[in-house]
Enzyme design. Structure first.
Site, PDB file in Angstrom:
ATOM      1  N   ASP A  81      38.485 -87.414  34.078  1.00 31.84           N
ATOM      2  CA  ASP A  81      37.387 -86.460  33.939  1.00 31.84           C
ATOM      3  C   ASP A  81      37.920 -85.141  33.362  1.00 31.84           C
ATOM      4  OD1 ASP A  81      34.759 -85.575  34.263  1.00 31.84           O
ATOM      5  OD2 ASP A  81      35.085 -84.900  36.331  1.00 31.84           O
ATOM      6  N   GLY A 180      28.935 -77.717  40.033  1.00 27.55           N
ATOM      7  CA  GLY A 180      28.909 -77.003  41.302  1.00 27.55           C
ATOM      8  C   GLY A 180      27.564 -77.014  42.004  1.00 27.55           C
ATOM      9  N   HIS A 210      26.949 -84.335  32.678  1.00 27.75           N
ATOM     10  CA  HIS A 210      27.817 -83.687  33.670  1.00 27.75           C
ATOM     11  C   HIS A 210      26.972 -82.758  34.536  1.00 27.75           C
ATOM     12  CE1 HIS A 210      32.046 -84.538  32.284  1.00 27.75           C
ATOM     13  NE2 HIS A 210      31.321 -85.128  31.361  1.00 27.75           N
TER      14      HIS A 210
HETATM   15  P1  13P Z   1      28.511 -81.839  39.909  1.00 28.30           P
HETATM   16  O1  13P Z   1      29.245 -80.587  40.239  1.00 28.30           O
HETATM   17  O2  13P Z   1      27.052 -81.562  39.643  1.00 28.30           O
HETATM   18  O3  13P Z   1      28.667 -82.903  40.943  1.00 28.30           O
HETATM   19  O4  13P Z   1      29.102 -82.406  38.521  1.00 28.30           O
HETATM   20  C1  13P Z   1      30.306 -83.142  38.521  1.00 28.30           C
HETATM   21  C2  13P Z   1      30.862 -83.353  37.143  1.00 28.30           C
HETATM   22  O5  13P Z   1      30.235 -83.108  36.127  1.00 28.30           O
HETATM   23  C3  13P Z   1      32.233 -83.898  37.058  1.00 28.30           C
HETATM   24  O6  13P Z   1      32.680 -83.984  35.738  1.00 28.30           O
HETATM   25  O1  G3H Z   2      33.900 -81.249  36.757  1.00 27.37           O
HETATM   26  C1  G3H Z   2      34.468 -80.912  37.796  1.00 27.37           C
HETATM   27  C2  G3H Z   2      34.573 -81.907  38.901  1.00 27.37           C
HETATM   28  O2  G3H Z   2      33.666 -81.588  39.928  1.00 27.37           O
HETATM   29  C3  G3H Z   2      35.999 -81.961  39.398  1.00 27.37           C
HETATM   30  O3  G3H Z   2      36.321 -80.815  40.106  1.00 27.37           O
HETATM   31  O4  G3H Z   2      38.382 -79.990  38.996  1.00 27.37           O
HETATM   32  O5  G3H Z   2      37.819 -79.319  41.359  1.00 27.37           O
HETATM   33  O6  G3H Z   2      38.554 -81.657  40.837  1.00 27.37           O
HETATM   34  P1  G3H Z   2      37.878 -80.420  40.329  1.00 27.37           P
HETATM   35 ZN    ZN Z   3      31.935 -82.446  34.471  1.00 27.65          ZN
HETATM   36 NA    NA Z   4      34.002 -87.209  32.610  1.00 29.86          NA
END
Ligand code: 13P
Ligand code: G3H
Ligand code: ZN
Ligand code: NA
Length: 308
Positions: A81, A180, A210
């Protein structure tokens, strides 16, 4: 085994449902998600952020996901991700990930294309698929007027050029979501017109949303009732996620809702059982809370039950 998302996205696009991509950071989170997907017989993407790799160390997450595949018998996509450079994408590809995201959304168009193309070339030579991002996710203060919106949201014509020139397998778009627990100040609003345009111009490209957590009020309330302080949290209403799935979104990224479910369960348990200090006693309910959240998403929001 670990598989790519190619076939599952094709099926999702055709069936107008979406696959949940859930962020994982430890054993209990992985187990809860995988149990839910197995019970629902749903396709599944587990995704690992750079922060998750750092927290758990890459080898632990990889082995935990392999254990989940072995234990459940499910085929699972293991996805990076928000990879921020070629190096982390390459490291994950070499590690056995079946999918990576190169997030060049903060760069100018041409630089985003060049970076994405470089990752696509390497990934495809190893049989790995790539997600890229065009447009920037709005922060709560962003996109208050039309010109700012045009500057941050994904431009449909640019999306076509981007996909053609990079050869990317899926595209994350900006239509008003953000990461978030504080996504909107007033009424939640997404730019569905823009999404529809992008889908019509790119009918064969799976789109990714996302920042797609709903921030369910009952979980925020539970956190706050048991000592938490998360005032004013607001996410994307479930109906909007269903609508996005109908309009070509095949992958829905969810992290915040898992965090809220897990934290609510741990807070509640510890407040109600002040004398207990065995971690299994509160991480067990936390795992169950993750499972319940994921099952709810699959069944009632994403529509991916019984699609294996
Ligand atoms: P949320 O913060 O809405 O759960 O989104 C997560 C995300 O886009 C991870 O890449
Ligand atoms: O896009 C962000 C995801 O919620 C992952 O969050 O970078 O704190 O692991 P993180
Ligand atoms: Zn994301
Ligand atoms: Na992703």
């Amino acid at each position: 085994p670990l598989i790519t998302s190619t076939q599952m996205f094709k099926d999702a696009k055709k069936g107008k449902y979406a696959i949940g991509a859930f962020n994982v950071n430890n054993m209990e989170i992985i187990q809860g998600i995988v149990e839910a997907a197995k019970e629902e017989q749903s396709p599944l993407i587990l995704q690992v952020s750079a922060g998750a790799r750092k927290y758990a160390s890459p080898v632990y997450l990889k082995k935990l996901v392999e254990a989940a595949v072995e234990d459940s018998g499910l085929d699972i996509v293991l996805h990076l991700d928000h990879g921020e450079d070629f190096e982390i994408c390459k490291a994950c590809i070499d590690d056995g990930f079946t999918s990576v995201m190169i997030d060049g959304s903060k760069y100018p168009f041409e630089e985003n294309i060049a970076l994405t193309k470089k990752v696509v070339e390497y990934a495809h030579s190893k049989g790995v698929v790539v997600e890229a991002e065009l447009g920037r996710l709005a922060g709560i203060e962003d996109a208050v007027n039309v010109s700012e919106k045009e500057a941050t949201f994904t431009d449909p014509d640019q999306a076509v050029e981007f996909v053609e020139r990079t050869g990317v397998d899926s595209l994350a778009i900006a239509i008003g979501t953000s990461h978030g627990a504080y996504k909107f100040k007033g009424e939640p609003r997404l730019d569905f017109e823009r999404l529809e345009k992008i889908t019509n111009l790119l009918p064969n490209t799976p789109l990714v949303l996302h920042g797609a957590s709903t921030v369910l009020p009952e979980f925020v309330k539970a956190c706050n009732e048991y000592g938490g302080e998360i005032p004013g949290a607001q996410g994307v209403p479930e109906d909007m996620i269903r609508q996005a799935a109908k309009l070509g979104v095949c992958k829905v990224n969810i992290d915040t809702d898992l965090r809220l479910a897990m934290t609510a369960a741990v807070r509640k348990f510890l407040v109600e059982n002040p004398s207990v200090f065995d971690p299994r006693k509160y991480l067990g309910p936390a795992r169950e809370a993750i499972k319940g959240m994921v099952q709810h998403k699959i069944k009632n929001v994403l529509g991916s039950s019984n699609k294996l």
